[in-house]
Structures are given as structure tokens and as C-alpha cells.
Motif scaffolding. Structure first.
Motif, mmCIF file in Angstrom:
data_model
loop_
_atom_site.group_PDB
_atom_site.id
_atom_site.type_symbol
_atom_site.label_atom_id
_atom_site.label_comp_id
_atom_site.label_asym_id
_atom_site.label_seq_id
_atom_site.Cartn_x
_atom_site.Cartn_y
_atom_site.Cartn_z
ATOM 1 N N GLN A 230 0.776 -1.180 0.043
ATOM 2 C CA GLN A 230 0.071 0.031 0.063
ATOM 3 C C GLN A 230 0.861 1.184 -0.072
ATOM 4 O OE1 GLN A 230 -2.288 -0.847 3.480
ATOM 5 N NE2 GLN A 230 -4.321 -1.490 2.271
ATOM 6 N N LEU B 283 -8.241 4.999 -11.636
ATOM 7 C CA LEU B 283 -7.935 3.380 -11.105
ATOM 8 C C LEU B 283 -7.577 3.182 -10.044
ATOM 9 C CD1 LEU B 283 -5.878 2.733 -14.645
ATOM 10 C CD2 LEU B 283 -8.458 2.006 -14.249
ATOM 11 N N TRP B 284 -6.611 4.154 -9.471
ATOM 12 C CA TRP B 284 -6.194 3.620 -7.953
ATOM 13 C C TRP B 284 -7.340 4.089 -6.850
ATOM 14 C CZ3 TRP B 284 -5.000 7.643 -4.512
ATOM 15 C CH2 TRP B 284 -4.203 7.079 -3.589
ATOM 16 N N PRO C 98 -10.528 4.472 -6.363
ATOM 17 C CA PRO C 98 -11.711 3.465 -5.900
ATOM 18 C C PRO C 98 -11.390 2.364 -5.311
ATOM 19 C CG PRO C 98 -12.093 4.439 -8.209
ATOM 20 C CD PRO C 98 -10.731 4.868 -7.889
ATOM 21 N N ARG C 99 -10.186 1.816 -5.708
ATOM 22 C CA ARG C 99 -9.677 0.647 -5.022
ATOM 23 C C ARG C 99 -8.861 0.951 -3.535
ATOM 24 N NH1 ARG C 99 -5.639 -2.919 -8.322
ATOM 25 N NH2 ARG C 99 -6.010 -4.308 -6.660
ATOM 26 N N ARG C 100 -8.459 1.901 -3.499
ATOM 27 C CA ARG C 100 -7.871 2.420 -2.134
ATOM 28 C C ARG C 100 -8.858 2.689 -1.156
ATOM 29 N NH1 ARG C 100 -5.343 2.031 1.664
ATOM 30 N NH2 ARG C 100 -3.485 3.061 2.219
ATOM 31 N N ARG D 141 -12.136 1.444 -1.327
ATOM 32 C CA ARG D 141 -12.833 0.394 -0.959
ATOM 33 C C ARG D 141 -12.047 -0.430 -0.022
ATOM 34 N NH1 ARG D 141 -13.555 -1.538 -6.227
ATOM 35 N NH2 ARG D 141 -11.513 -2.824 -5.965
ATOM 36 N N TRP D 142 -10.775 -0.509 -0.019
ATOM 37 C CA TRP D 142 -10.201 -1.491 1.146
ATOM 38 C C TRP D 142 -10.278 -0.513 2.315
ATOM 39 C CZ3 TRP D 142 -6.591 -0.164 4.528
ATOM 40 C CH2 TRP D 142 -6.078 -1.354 5.550
ATOM 41 N N GLN E 72 -13.786 -1.392 3.535
ATOM 42 C CA GLN E 72 -13.629 -2.900 3.940
ATOM 43 C C GLN E 72 -12.938 -3.100 5.074
ATOM 44 O OE1 GLN E 72 -12.194 -5.023 0.690
ATOM 45 N NE2 GLN E 72 -14.033 -5.235 -0.212
#
Length: 186
Positions: A13, A107-108, A110-112, A114-115, A118
Motif C-alpha cells: 500500500q 483506477l487507483w 476507488p480501489r484504495r 474500497r479497501w 472494508q
């Protein structure tokens, strides 16, 4: 919680976040250099000497000077006022920055995020008995090879223990899900 507690995931990360910052900084520098070159090309009497731009190789330096020469041709065609040319230089610099940085962020980010969501939800769920049962179920629906990688018991034993509400199995499965997210199990 912005970073995982598991060292391997935290390093990934941090490297990813650092790469995004470096990418953003490089494109910001490129946009400023392009703006300055276009503005320099707009001068009524551009200098005849070819200045070297620091930190860029000769090939990139030549390419940027080619861009500046194209700007010279635009300046020669432009009216006497420099305001439209300054606006063009500013728009070009903004576009040079926003397109690559915007694509990366699309790209980056939304994933970051989301984690992060979560991990926060998993920590909250881990604090309650029903939440640990939900985490256990979430671990059970993972692919079997992933489940086997995190747990010593076989998948059949884990599923049976979950159905029977075996507290040890529920805790083990909940811990599997927490470790998958990079969160230290309690």
C-alpha cells in the motif's frame, strides 16, 4: 484506518501510494515545464540559444524544444496581444497534468477507498459476536485455495464448524478474513 497492519500488505500500500504521488509530481513538473516553454516561445524575440532543461535527457530536451518551435509558429500567427497565447499555454499545461493524473486516480482511488471501507467495517464487525460470524461466512465464500492458504483445517471441516456454530471455527474463519484484509486478528 488507511494502512493494513500486516507488514506485507502495508508495504504494498505504501509503495502504491508513493508511486501515485511520484506520478502526480512528475506530471506537475512536466506541465510547468511545458507552460514555461510555450510562454517562452510567445516572446516577441525568442532567444537564439538553445537552453538545456535540467533533469531531462537530450532526447526529451530536444522534443520539448520542438514543441517550443511549434509554439513559435503559433506566436507568429497570433495577433499582437499575448493574452490568447497565455490562455492557450495555461490550457495546455492543465491538460498535460489532468489527463494522465486523472486516469491514474480513476483506477487507483476507488480501489484504495474500497479497501479502507472494508477494513473499517471488518474491524467493527470483529468487535461483536454476530459480526465475527458474518466475517466467518465471508471467509467461507472465498475460493477454496485461498481459504486453505490461510487456515490449517480443511474447507469441509470449516464449513461444518460454521454450520454448527462452533466458536473456535467461527473465530478461525473470522481471523482468516481479517488477515486477508491485512488486519491483525484479535
Amino acid at each position: 484506518m488507511w494502512y493494513a497492519q500486516h507488514p506485507g500488505r502495508r508495504v504494498r500500500q505504501l509503495l502504491g501510494d508513493g508511486a501515485v504521488l511520484l506520478w502526480t509530481a512528475l506530471w506537475a513538473v512536466a506541465a510547468v515545464v511545458a507552460h514555461r516553454l510555450i510562454t517562452l516561445a510567445a516572446l516577441p524575440t525568442p532567444p537564439h540559444t538553445r537552453t538545456r532543461i535540467p533533469l531531462l535527457g537530450p532526447r526529451m530536451n530536444g522534443t520539448l524544444h520542438d514543441v517550443a518551435r511549434a509554439g513559435d509558429r503559433l506566436a507568429d500567427a497570433a495577433p499582437a496581444g499575448q493574452a490568447p497565447f497565455q490562455a492557450l499555454a495555461l490550457l495546455a499545461a492543465i491538460a498535460l497534468f489532468t489527463v494522465p493524473v486523472g486516469l491514474l486516480l480513476a483506477l487507483w482511488l476507488p480501489r484504495r477507498l474500497r479497501w479502507t471501507r472494508q477494513a473499517a467495517a471488518a474491524r467493527e464487525l470483529a468487535a461483536t459476536e454476530d459480526g465475527r460470524e458474518l466475517l466467518a461466512l465471508r471467509a467461507l465464500v472465498r475460493p477454496l485455495d485461498e481459504l486453505a492458504r490461510f487456515s490449517d483445517a480443511g474447507p469441509g471441516r470449516l464449513a461444518e464448524g460454521w454450520r454448527e456454530a462452533d466458536p473456535a471455527v467461527l473465530d478461525a474463519l473470522a481471523d482468516v478474513e481479517l488477515r486477508r484484509l491485512g488486519i491483525a486478528a484479535h
